[in-house]
Scaffold this active site. Structure first.
Site, PDB file in Angstrom:
ATOM      1  N   HIS A   1      -9.943 -46.523  -2.330  1.00  0.00           N
ATOM      2  CA  HIS A   1     -10.158 -47.477  -3.421  1.00  0.00           C
ATOM      3  C   HIS A   1      -9.504 -48.796  -3.011  1.00  0.00           C
ATOM      4  O   HIS A   1      -8.282 -48.852  -2.821  1.00  0.00           O
ATOM      5  CB  HIS A   1      -9.455 -47.011  -4.694  1.00  0.00           C
ATOM      6  CG  HIS A   1      -9.986 -45.766  -5.317  1.00  0.00           C
ATOM      7  ND1 HIS A   1     -10.809 -45.781  -6.418  1.00  0.00           N
ATOM      8  CD2 HIS A   1      -9.778 -44.463  -5.025  1.00  0.00           C
ATOM      9  CE1 HIS A   1     -11.081 -44.520  -6.791  1.00  0.00           C
ATOM     10  NE2 HIS A   1     -10.470 -43.708  -5.959  1.00  0.00           N
TER      11      HIS A   1
ATOM     12  N   ASN B   1      -6.708 -41.060  -3.349  1.00  0.00           N
ATOM     13  CA  ASN B   1      -6.319 -39.883  -4.111  1.00  0.00           C
ATOM     14  C   ASN B   1      -6.647 -38.648  -3.274  1.00  0.00           C
ATOM     15  O   ASN B   1      -7.772 -38.521  -2.762  1.00  0.00           O
ATOM     16  CB  ASN B   1      -7.059 -39.844  -5.436  1.00  0.00           C
ATOM     17  CG  ASN B   1      -6.606 -40.945  -6.385  1.00  0.00           C
ATOM     18  OD1 ASN B   1      -5.433 -41.300  -6.420  1.00  0.00           O
ATOM     19  ND2 ASN B   1      -7.540 -41.502  -7.138  1.00  0.00           N
TER      20      ASN B   1
ATOM     21  N   HIS C   1     -12.578 -41.418   0.176  1.00  0.00           N
ATOM     22  CA  HIS C   1     -12.888 -42.804  -0.179  1.00  0.00           C
ATOM     23  C   HIS C   1     -11.588 -43.543  -0.405  1.00  0.00           C
ATOM     24  O   HIS C   1     -10.690 -43.038  -1.086  1.00  0.00           O
ATOM     25  CB  HIS C   1     -13.781 -42.883  -1.425  1.00  0.00           C
ATOM     26  CG  HIS C   1     -13.331 -42.019  -2.551  1.00  0.00           C
ATOM     27  ND1 HIS C   1     -13.554 -40.650  -2.580  1.00  0.00           N
ATOM     28  CD2 HIS C   1     -12.634 -42.303  -3.670  1.00  0.00           C
ATOM     29  CE1 HIS C   1     -13.021 -40.137  -3.676  1.00  0.00           C
ATOM     30  NE2 HIS C   1     -12.450 -41.118  -4.356  1.00  0.00           N
TER      31      HIS C   1
ATOM     32  N   SER D   1     -11.544 -36.866  -7.678  1.00  0.00           N
ATOM     33  CA  SER D   1     -12.678 -36.228  -8.353  1.00  0.00           C
ATOM     34  C   SER D   1     -13.900 -36.118  -7.455  1.00  0.00           C
ATOM     35  O   SER D   1     -14.812 -35.345  -7.752  1.00  0.00           O
ATOM     36  CB  SER D   1     -13.035 -36.999  -9.633  1.00  0.00           C
ATOM     37  OG  SER D   1     -13.410 -38.328  -9.326  1.00  0.00           O
TER      38      SER D   1
ATOM     39  N   SER E   1     -29.782 -43.140   1.051  1.00  0.00           N
ATOM     40  CA  SER E   1     -30.821 -42.503   0.235  1.00  0.00           C
ATOM     41  C   SER E   1     -30.550 -42.588  -1.264  1.00  0.00           C
ATOM     42  O   SER E   1     -31.468 -42.391  -2.068  1.00  0.00           O
ATOM     43  CB  SER E   1     -30.996 -41.040   0.660  1.00  0.00           C
ATOM     44  OG  SER E   1     -29.810 -40.308   0.456  1.00  0.00           O
TER      45      SER E   1
END
Ligand code: AMP
Length: 126
Positions: free
Chosen positions: A114, A99, A112, A107, A27
């Site tokens: 990287h 992280n 996720h 953040s 979306s």
């Protein structure tokens, strides 16, 4: 790079105010490099290397430990996709970073990985 993009499967474990959930369900309109197997991959908006791709589960988990505990097969797929991206763009070598915690730089609290590749990296990391 041309990688397979399949349908994004609906998933119950989403959060309404999570932008990465919106990317994962399509979306947000972000171009997905890979979609399938419970993960999607897209380019980081602020790349730190020639290849900087984020690979995320469609389902919402705040961090990698939560994902691994609940859906280890999806974490394995995330790692497989990371290798696939590095194979396609950088000769197969890459750094995969999760992280985990604001104190070490997290953040966005939808897990996720990287995928960083395409240049040399120092060790220890900064
Ligand atoms: P972290 O600091 O480890 O939580 O990483 C969050 C990453 O998300 C950063 O590298 C950001 O550049 C990236 N990011 C934030 N918003 C977007 C977006 N809309 N599209 C792509 N990447 C994003």
């Amino acid at each position: 790079m041309r990688l397979p993009v399949g349908p994004v499967l609906p998933y119950a474990n989403t959060m309404a105010d999570c932008f990465f959930c919106a990317i994962a369900d399509g979306s947000a309109g972000v171009n997905l490099l890979v979609s399938g197997g419970g993960v999607v991959a897209f380019r980081d908006i602020n790349p730190q290397a020639p290849t900087h791709v984020l690979v995320i589960p469609v389902a919402h988990y705040p961090d990698v430990a939560g994902l691994g505990a609940a859906e280890p097969e999806v974490l394995a797929e995330l790692v497989r996709v990371a290798q696939q991206i590095a194979d396609a763009e950088a000769g197969g070598e890459f750094r995969l970073v999760f992280n985990t915690g604001a104190g070490v730089g997290q953040s966005v609290f939808h897990v996720h990985g990287h995928v960083l590749a395409g240049r040399g990296f120092g060790w220890p990391p900064g």
